[in-house]
Design an enzyme around this catalytic site. Structure first.
Site: not given
Ligand code: GAR
Length: 215
Positions: A107, A109, A174
């Protein structure tokens, strides 16, 4: 080629980063399928554009969470998936699923875990006054945003950052580190010992940043 399944619930920008990375010559993994729990997830368009098989499995169609997880598992198995990447997938998996995919479920984060797990993290980071935040890719365990860390990227929290500006700058990190983590795993360079990751064959960095800057 390592076969990767990506699970999304929404925007899918990390899915796009993984699809783009996998399209590069020499990348050691391929995106075998995408699963969304929402038919409206914007990210499904990236799967369609790249002609990656995409499936919608609506969690609301299942009375028990484990039945939902078993349906996801069946699709992943049918595509021969070897590694799952959660990418903004907003459902918690059951212990059965986490155990089934032990060390094969990762995952991402948008904080420097183990600091600031959970939701509304950018608000919490700014409120705390910490000078740095970042992003973390990790192997999923049964706790929330808890598990062996594969890689992280860090950036300064700026004095005028809002949760939105901070989130946008971290999202760019990310998109760099998720493909890097998948590459490291696919190359067999991530070893887990006593629930901690060790990365084979990398050059250690002694770089540092100070915030606010020294001069
Ligand atoms: C991302 O910022 C990811 O890090 C977060 O959701 C977003 C998804 O963006 N995930 C979490 O917070 C997990 N705990 P995306 O749909 O554009 O990839």
């Amino acid at each position: 080629m390592l076969k990767v399944g990506v699970l999304i619930s929404g925007r899918g920008s990390n899915l796009k980063a993984l699809i783009d990375a996998a399209a590069q010559p020499g990348f050691p993994a391929e995106i075998a399928c995408v699963i969304s729990n929402k038919a409206s997830a914007e990210g499904l368009k990236y799967a369609e554009e790249a002609q990656v098989p995409a499936h919608v499995i609506n969690h609301k169609a299942f009375a028990e969470r484990e039945d939902f997880d078993r349906a996801i598992n069946a699709v992943l198995q049918a595509h021969g998936v070897q590694l799952i990447c959660l990418a903004g997938f907003m459902r918690l998996h059951t212990p059965w699923f986490v155990n089934e995919w032990h060390d094969r479920l990762v995952n991402i984060h948008p904080t420097l875990l183990p600091a600031f797990p959970g939701l509304h993290v950018h608000e919490a980071v700014i409120k705390s006054g910490t000078r740095f935040s970042g992003a973390t890719v990790f192997f999923v365990r049964n706790g929330t945003d808890d598990g062996p860390i594969i890689n992280q990227a860090v950036l300064p929290v700026l004095a005028d950052d809002t949760p939105d500006t901070l989130a946008a700058r971290i999202l760019r990190l990310e998109h760099q580190i998720y493909p890097q983590a998948v590459r490291l795993i696919a190359e067999g360079r991530v070893n887990i010992h006593e629930d901690k990751c060790f990365i084979a064959d990398h050059v250690a960095s002694d770089a540092f940043i100070v915030n606010p800057p020294l001069s």
